[in-house]
Design an enzyme around this catalytic site. Structure first.
Site, PDB file in Angstrom:
ATOM      1  CG  ASP A   1      -2.123   0.843   1.115  1.00  0.00           C
ATOM      2  OD1 ASP A   1      -2.120   1.741   0.262  1.00  0.00           O
ATOM      3  OD2 ASP A   1      -3.085   0.615   1.857  1.00  0.00           O
ATOM      4  CG  ASP A   2      -0.118   4.890  -0.265  1.00  0.00           C
ATOM      5  OD1 ASP A   2      -0.858   4.468  -1.163  1.00  0.00           O
ATOM      6  OD2 ASP A   2      -0.455   5.790   0.535  1.00  0.00           O
TER       7      ASP A   2
ATOM      8  CB  CYS B   1      -5.830   2.769  -2.458  1.00  0.00           C
ATOM      9  SG  CYS B   1      -6.834   4.135  -1.832  1.00  0.00           S
TER      10      CYS B   1
ATOM     11  CG  HIS C   1      -9.565   0.787  -0.017  1.00  0.00           C
ATOM     12  ND1 HIS C   1     -10.313   1.349   0.993  1.00  0.00           N
ATOM     13  CD2 HIS C   1      -8.730   1.776  -0.430  1.00  0.00           C
ATOM     14  CE1 HIS C   1      -9.949   2.605   1.180  1.00  0.00           C
ATOM     15  NE2 HIS C   1      -8.991   2.888   0.332  1.00  0.00           N
TER      16      HIS C   1
ATOM     17  CG  ASP D   1      -2.097   0.634  -3.358  1.00  0.00           C
ATOM     18  OD1 ASP D   1      -0.946   1.093  -3.216  1.00  0.00           O
ATOM     19  OD2 ASP D   1      -3.047   0.938  -2.616  1.00  0.00           O
TER      20      ASP D   1
END
Length: 525
Positions: A41-42, A81, A144, A291
């Site tokens: 993530d990121d 995301c 998400h 992502d």
């Protein structure tokens, strides 16, 4: 598989029409391989030692790359995301699967607590299809794709879930907004900050260790049952507010963000080691990626590195969408490979189906391609990469060339408030704070000579004319045949937040929702 008219032509020119036979040859002796997708993530392209980070604090991921294949030109399907994750699991651009907004032009949208929409029931997700081949599917971490029960993972092909429908934002007061729930399968088992602690002051949280143990337990159980499995390990430690467990706090040269990266690296090493100890590594295909690009707005304390690339998360410059990517499959992938194939998270959908001996759905446009010829034989497939921001195609890459049809970092209003997606990287006429249209004369860059997108190729040059003669028909064809899905990210309502998730009664954690008041979501950038 409907992939548009350009792809069969390009594949035909390359002679690459044997993806299914490759998968068949691989699967003939041992059955379909297990699939492990490690989605960060990121995390930025430049966060790994193998991609050049000077700290060299990712020895397990670097070793994974040395034993497999590294993809320097691997992309997210969106610089944010939720749309990128929806694209990964459907094999389709967010503009097709509905994970975008039409509330304003070229705006990034995602699934915060107040979003009404989620992944449409009409979309076919990877785990739904893998079930046909006997796979047991588990997601660990961040979903998400919609937090309302009808959008949950178990309604879309997953057999097990441990994690959360949203990011770990908070803490909230459970009055203006509820704390985010954590689920086991179909029921919540607690909430972030109440039952699953995250200390903002120190950055300490044990979540990555919990997610790791869930992965190891699942692998053990599936190996014992002799069923093929799909493990989607979608952890979020590198998303602000960044966290790490006590063992890793203070161990990185990079501060807290580096601590989180080091813990992830250690966890990946333990997952690969477990596969090897159980004797199933040669029957397990593993892929590591992220992502979207690193969130430079949070850097350096809470954000990562995009290496030499321009800007970061939220933008369609290279730093927003180019990702670290490694494929690992001992006994099948020749070790120590670097492949410059233009690839995308959507390709993991199609490639996973091929590994399982399945065909992609033929009743819809699929944007992902089968990477098995690339991964197993080192081939290159000529294909474009489209860079979308909300409802707009901002740019396209073909070969080493990237053409920007629109440029925008964020608005002057947001920028004046200190929101900067390109800190220290202002490029005149490129990192604009107003939406600039270049559809008549796209800004063209050669990403081999100029990976930072700083030097547009002259409009009057022969190079520009020749390259645009190649790019323009691909873009025209894409736009003429595009059928956008119904936008899912337009409507927000505080009444649909996580006030009373399934299972809250058992825990005494149900909260009273406010009266319903649906409104158009506001997406500033």
């Amino acid at each position: 598989m409907a992939t548009g008219r350009w792809l069969p032509l390009l594949l035909g020119l390359c002679g690459l029409v044997w993806g299914p036979s490759l998968a068949g040859a691989v699967n003939a002796t041992r059955g379909p391989p297990n699939l492990v997708l490690l989605l960060m993530d990121d995390m930025g392209w430049g966060d790994l030692g193998v991609f050049g980070h000077p700290s060299k604090e990712t020895p397990n991921l670097d070793q994974m790359a040395s034993e497999g294949v590294l993809f320097p030109s691997f992309y997210a399907a969106n610089p944010l995301c939720s749309p990128s994750r929806a694209a990964l699991l459907t094999g389709r651009l967010p503009i097709r699967n509905g994970f975008y907004t039409t509330n304003a032009h070229a705006r990034n949208a995602y699934t915060p607590q107040e979003i009404v929409g989620g992944i449409p029931e009409s979309e076919l997700l990877l785990p739904e299809l893998l079930r046909k081949a006997g796979y047991v599917n588990k997601i660990i971490g961040k979903w998400h794709l919609g937090h309302r029960p009808e959008f949950h993972p178990l309604k879309h092909g997953f057999d097990e879930w441990f994690g959360s429908p949203n990011c770990h934002f908070g803490p909230y007061d459970n009055k203006a907004a509820p704390n985010i729930p954590v689920y086991r399968d179909g029921e919540m088992i607690g909430r972030y900050y109440e039952d699953f602690k995250i200390d903002h002051k120190t950055g300490e949280a044990n979540l990555t260790q919990i997610y790791l143990q869930e992965a190891l337990d699942f692998i053990n159980a599936q190996q014992a049952s002799q069923q093929p499995f799909f493990l989607y390990w979608a952890i979020d430690a590198t998303h602000a507010p960044v966290y790490a467990s006590r063992e890793f706090l203070g161990t990185s040269q990079r501060g807290l963000y580096g601590d989180a990266v080091r813990e992830i690296d250690s966890s990946v090493g333990r997952i690969l080691n477990r596969l090897q100890k159980l004797g199933i590594s040669e029957n397990t295909f593993v892929f590591f990626t992220s992502d979207n690009g690193a969130a430079l707005i949070s850097a350096p304390k809470q954000g990562g590195s995009n290496g030499p690339f321009l800007c970061g998360k939220e933008t369609t410059f290279e730093g927003g969408m180019r990702e670290p990517a490694i494929a690992w499959w001992p006994g099948h992938i020749p070790p120590g490979q670097v492949n410059h194939q233009l690839a995308n998270v959507m390709d993991l959908f199609t490639t996973s189906l091929a590994l399982a001996g399945l065909q992609p759905p033929s009743d819809r446009q699929i944007d992902g391609i089968d990477l098995l010829p690339v991964i197993l034989q080192g081939k290159l497939i000529d294909r474009p990469i489209f860079y979308y921001r909300g409802n707009e195609m901002m740019a396209v890459r073909i070969g080493l060339y990237k053409a920007h049809y629109w440029t925008w970092s964020n608005s002057w209003e947001q920028f004046s408030q200190g929101i900067d997606f390109c800190p220290g990287q202002n490029v005149s006429r490129v990192t604009t704070h107003t939406q600039e249209e270049h559809t008549k004369l796209p800004l063209l860059f050669h990403l081999g000579r100029d990976p930072g997108e700083k030097y547009p190729i002259s409009f009057s040059s022969n190079e520009y004319q020749t390259v645009m003669e190649r790019i323009s028909p691909v873009v025209q064809q894409h736009k003429e045949t595009l059928l956008p899905g119904q936008p899912q990210l337009n409507v927000c309502d505080r009444a649909v937040m996580n006030w009373a998730p399934p299972g809250c009664e058992k825990l005494g954690k149900c909260l009273e929702p406010p009266r319903s008041d649906p409104k158009k979501c506001f997406w500033p950038h």
